[in-house]
Scaffold this motif. Structure first.
Motif, mmCIF file in Angstrom:
data_model
loop_
_atom_site.group_PDB
_atom_site.id
_atom_site.type_symbol
_atom_site.label_atom_id
_atom_site.label_comp_id
_atom_site.label_asym_id
_atom_site.label_seq_id
_atom_site.Cartn_x
_atom_site.Cartn_y
_atom_site.Cartn_z
ATOM 1 N N GLY A 64 0.830 -1.193 0.000
ATOM 2 C CA GLY A 64 0.000 0.000 0.000
ATOM 3 C C GLY A 64 0.866 1.245 0.000
ATOM 4 N N ALA A 65 0.331 2.335 -0.521
ATOM 5 C CA ALA A 65 1.093 3.578 -0.579
ATOM 6 C C ALA A 65 1.472 4.033 0.828
ATOM 7 C CB ALA A 65 0.271 4.667 -1.272
ATOM 8 N N GLY A 66 2.698 4.451 0.980
ATOM 9 C CA GLY A 66 3.160 5.017 2.242
ATOM 10 C C GLY A 66 3.568 4.006 3.294
ATOM 11 N N MET A 67 3.550 2.716 2.980
ATOM 12 C CA MET A 67 3.915 1.709 3.983
ATOM 13 C C MET A 67 5.423 1.668 4.173
ATOM 14 S SD MET A 67 3.308 -1.877 1.901
ATOM 15 C CE MET A 67 3.636 -2.893 3.338
ATOM 16 N N ASP A 68 5.832 1.132 5.328
ATOM 17 C CA ASP A 68 7.257 1.001 5.602
ATOM 18 C C ASP A 68 7.634 -0.468 5.703
ATOM 19 O OD1 ASP A 68 6.372 0.118 8.082
ATOM 20 O OD2 ASP A 68 6.766 2.041 9.081
ATOM 21 N N ALA A 69 8.830 -0.722 6.204
ATOM 22 C CA ALA A 69 9.347 -2.088 6.228
ATOM 23 C C ALA A 69 8.908 -2.880 7.449
ATOM 24 C CB ALA A 69 10.867 -2.055 6.158
ATOM 25 N N LYS A 70 8.194 -2.273 8.385
ATOM 26 C CA LYS A 70 7.827 -2.953 9.627
ATOM 27 C C LYS A 70 7.035 -4.245 9.395
ATOM 28 C CE LYS A 70 9.709 -0.107 12.590
ATOM 29 N NZ LYS A 70 10.840 -0.572 13.435
ATOM 30 N N PRO A 71 6.077 -4.278 8.449
ATOM 31 C CA PRO A 71 5.351 -5.547 8.230
ATOM 32 C C PRO A 71 6.269 -6.696 7.796
ATOM 33 C CG PRO A 71 4.116 -3.729 7.305
ATOM 34 C CD PRO A 71 5.452 -3.184 7.675
ATOM 35 N N VAL A 72 7.287 -6.387 6.998
ATOM 36 C CA VAL A 72 8.241 -7.421 6.596
ATOM 37 C C VAL A 72 8.988 -7.930 7.817
ATOM 38 C CG1 VAL A 72 10.217 -7.977 5.145
ATOM 39 C CG2 VAL A 72 8.475 -6.377 4.320
ATOM 40 N N GLU A 73 9.432 -7.009 8.665
ATOM 41 C CA GLU A 73 10.140 -7.397 9.878
ATOM 42 C C GLU A 73 9.259 -8.246 10.780
ATOM 43 O OE1 GLU A 73 11.339 -3.681 11.551
ATOM 44 O OE2 GLU A 73 12.584 -3.135 9.819
ATOM 45 N N ALA A 74 7.958 -7.895 10.853
ATOM 46 C CA ALA A 74 7.031 -8.656 11.691
ATOM 47 C C ALA A 74 6.859 -10.076 11.163
ATOM 48 C CB ALA A 74 5.686 -7.940 11.756
ATOM 49 N N MET A 75 6.771 -10.219 9.839
ATOM 50 C CA MET A 75 6.612 -11.551 9.262
ATOM 51 C C MET A 75 7.821 -12.424 9.549
ATOM 52 S SD MET A 75 4.780 -10.774 5.609
ATOM 53 C CE MET A 75 3.032 -10.355 5.552
ATOM 54 N N LEU A 76 8.994 -11.854 9.429
ATOM 55 C CA LEU A 76 10.199 -12.619 9.747
ATOM 56 C C LEU A 76 10.255 -12.930 11.234
ATOM 57 C CD1 LEU A 76 12.765 -10.677 7.519
ATOM 58 C CD2 LEU A 76 11.645 -12.860 7.025
ATOM 59 N N GLY A 77 9.748 -12.016 12.047
ATOM 60 C CA GLY A 77 9.773 -12.199 13.496
ATOM 61 C C GLY A 77 8.888 -13.332 13.986
ATOM 62 N N ILE A 78 7.840 -13.668 13.233
ATOM 63 C CA ILE A 78 6.965 -14.772 13.647
ATOM 64 C C ILE A 78 7.343 -16.077 12.950
ATOM 65 C CG2 ILE A 78 5.029 -13.248 14.205
ATOM 66 C CD1 ILE A 78 3.722 -14.109 11.554
ATOM 67 N N GLY A 79 8.477 -16.079 12.271
ATOM 68 C CA GLY A 79 8.989 -17.320 11.707
ATOM 69 C C GLY A 79 8.499 -17.682 10.328
ATOM 70 N N CYS A 80 8.105 -16.692 9.538
ATOM 71 C CA CYS A 80 7.686 -17.007 8.168
ATOM 72 C C CYS A 80 8.852 -17.594 7.386
ATOM 73 C CB CYS A 80 7.164 -15.748 7.466
ATOM 74 S SG CYS A 80 5.537 -15.236 8.045
ATOM 75 N N GLU A 81 8.578 -18.669 6.671
ATOM 76 C CA GLU A 81 9.597 -19.323 5.856
ATOM 77 C C GLU A 81 9.500 -18.937 4.394
ATOM 78 O OE1 GLU A 81 10.271 -23.565 7.024
ATOM 79 O OE2 GLU A 81 8.522 -23.173 8.287
ATOM 80 N N GLY A 82 8.554 -18.089 4.074
ATOM 81 C CA GLY A 82 8.381 -17.560 2.737
ATOM 82 C C GLY A 82 7.418 -16.398 2.809
ATOM 83 N N ILE A 83 7.536 -15.474 1.850
ATOM 84 C CA ILE A 83 6.654 -14.306 1.799
ATOM 85 C C ILE A 83 6.173 -14.121 0.366
ATOM 86 C CG2 ILE A 83 6.483 -11.790 2.064
ATOM 87 C CD1 ILE A 83 8.627 -11.967 4.229
ATOM 88 N N VAL A 84 4.870 -13.872 0.224
ATOM 89 C CA VAL A 84 4.284 -13.509 -1.065
ATOM 90 C C VAL A 84 3.853 -12.055 -0.986
ATOM 91 C CG1 VAL A 84 2.386 -13.895 -2.672
ATOM 92 C CG2 VAL A 84 3.526 -15.850 -1.587
ATOM 93 N N LEU A 85 4.365 -11.240 -1.886
ATOM 94 C CA LEU A 85 3.962 -9.839 -1.972
ATOM 95 C C LEU A 85 2.759 -9.714 -2.892
ATOM 96 C CD1 LEU A 85 4.504 -6.760 -1.519
ATOM 97 C CD2 LEU A 85 5.929 -6.857 -3.591
ATOM 98 N N ALA A 86 1.643 -9.209 -2.355
ATOM 99 C CA ALA A 86 0.501 -8.826 -3.186
ATOM 100 C C ALA A 86 0.720 -7.359 -3.541
ATOM 101 C CB ALA A 86 -0.809 -9.022 -2.438
ATOM 102 N N GLY A 87 1.463 -7.144 -4.599
ATOM 103 C CA GLY A 87 1.962 -5.819 -4.898
ATOM 104 C C GLY A 87 1.010 -4.960 -5.708
ATOM 105 N N MET A 88 1.379 -3.709 -5.841
ATOM 106 C CA MET A 88 0.645 -2.782 -6.698
ATOM 107 C C MET A 88 0.931 -3.143 -8.156
ATOM 108 S SD MET A 88 2.258 0.485 -4.778
ATOM 109 C CE MET A 88 2.150 0.736 -2.992
ATOM 110 N N GLY A 89 -0.035 -2.913 -9.023
ATOM 111 C CA GLY A 89 0.214 -3.091 -10.459
ATOM 112 C C GLY A 89 0.846 -4.429 -10.766
ATOM 113 N N GLN A 90 2.008 -4.414 -11.370
ATOM 114 C CA GLN A 90 2.713 -5.634 -11.747
ATOM 115 C C GLN A 90 3.604 -6.145 -10.621
ATOM 116 O OE1 GLN A 90 4.429 -5.762 -15.733
ATOM 117 N NE2 GLN A 90 3.150 -4.044 -16.351
ATOM 118 N N GLY A 91 3.086 -6.082 -9.388
ATOM 119 C CA GLY A 91 3.818 -6.638 -8.252
ATOM 120 C C GLY A 91 4.802 -5.679 -7.629
#
Length: 328
Positions: free
Chosen positions: A221-248
């Motif tokens: 989303g517009a204006g977001m920072d890196a904190k959500p990525v850090e949170a996902m790694l912090g809970i032990g995610c072994e993979g991440i899928v970005l639902a990105g804007m436009g073409q990802g």
């Protein structure tokens, strides 16, 4: 001539839902037993021997590893039974595309496996459940349905698991196919395939894993920072899928954080929050430098399923992951 023998695996969903009102918006999924649904189909005079097994009685938003394991095991049993010509899974529509793809990737593409659901509960005006069920019987009993992988039947249309997606929240014709479109049109008495079976003799792409690793979807989303990525790694995610804007795409600070995740051993796949379109490898995003993978035709929900299966198999190298997404 002997009637086709079809195994019915029920999980609940809107097709088995009841709201107590013909016009109300609210309802409870999984309220009607599979035996009652099968009895209604039999009363229509459809020529098929239906063998029901109840796996669960839940809304598909609650389906998970336990139910998936039971479904997979029961489909394997049905495939090994020479008297059974096909399998129908009654399923809620919210996660039908995820269950369909998971089974499609972990089963041989032999006997037809058909998911059916409904957009309206059984007691609503214009309920579509029994027609979709009857159409599913027509597909599962047709020898030409074999060797096409897992199929989803909704709205008089047959879709392949790799292409199907829920594209509308409540429309009666909520399902679409991308990028290849539908495979056939179906009614309870007719079935018109648009082409021959394309997966003759194809075996399961992946063995059924002992567990499904934690893979999370991050919506950009517009204006977001890196904190959500850090949170996902912090809970032990072994993979991440970005639902990105436009073409990802995503803000640069987020892409940088995702690149750091890849360097730490966590694979990252870029998909799009847009309803339809390809996500290809991207010079602007600099996939090569960041080690990111392009989801190609898969949306976020199905990209998550494929990535989880890959991680479960120990496939985390970006090039190897990209090769699997390129095959979809």
């Amino acid at each position: 001539m002997q009637a086709p023998h079809i195994r019915i695996l029920a999980t609940g969903g809107t097709i088995a839902g009841s709201g107590g009102s013909a016009f109300g918006n609210g309802y409870s999924p999984g309220q009607i037993s599979v035996e009652a649904m099968v009895a209604e189909i039999r009363a229509l005079g459809i020529d098929a021997s239906l063998d029901p097994i109840e796996i669960a009685s839940i809304g598909s938003q609650d389906i998970g590893w336990a139910e998936w394991g039971l479904l997979h095991a029961e489909v394997l049993r049905a495939q090994a039974d020479e008297t059974i010509c096909g399998v129908i899974i009654t399923h809620g529509t919210d996660t039908a595309e995820e269950t369909a793809l998971l089974l499609d990737l972990t089963l041989d593409a032999g006997k037809p496996v058909v998911l059916v659901g409904a957009m309206r509960p059984a007691d609503a005006v214009g309920s579509d459940g029994m027609r979709n069920f009857a159409n599913g019987v027509r597909v599962a009993s047709d020898p030409a349905s074999a060797d096409r992988g897992v199929l989803v039947v909704m709205g008089d249309t047959v879709f392949a698991a790799r292409d199907v997606r829920k594209a509308a929240t409540s429309n009666i014709d909520a399902f679409k196919g991308f990028p290849r479109g539908p495979l056939a049109r179906v009614t309870p008495t007719s079935l018109d395939w648009f082409g021959p079976a394309a997966r003759v003799g194809e075996k399961a792409r992946f063995a059924w894993p002992q567990r499904l690793p934690r893979v999370a979807i991050l919506t950009a989303g517009a204006g977001m920072d890196a904190k959500p990525v850090e949170a996902m790694l912090g809970i032990g995610c072994e993979g991440i899928v970005l639902a990105g804007m436009g073409q990802g795409n995503a803000p640069r600070v987020v892409l940088d954080a995702l690149g750091a995740a890849v360097r730490s051993g966590v694979p990252v796949v870029r998909s799009s929050r847009v309803d339809e379109g390809m996500v290809d490898r991207n010079v602007e995003v600099d996939d090569d430098a960041r080690g990111l993978v392009a989801a190609r035709a898969l949306g976020p929900a199905k990209a998550r399923i494929l990535l989880a299966l890959l991680v479960a198999q120990g496939i985390t190298d970006p090039a190897a992951v990209q090769a699997e997404f390129d095959r979809r």
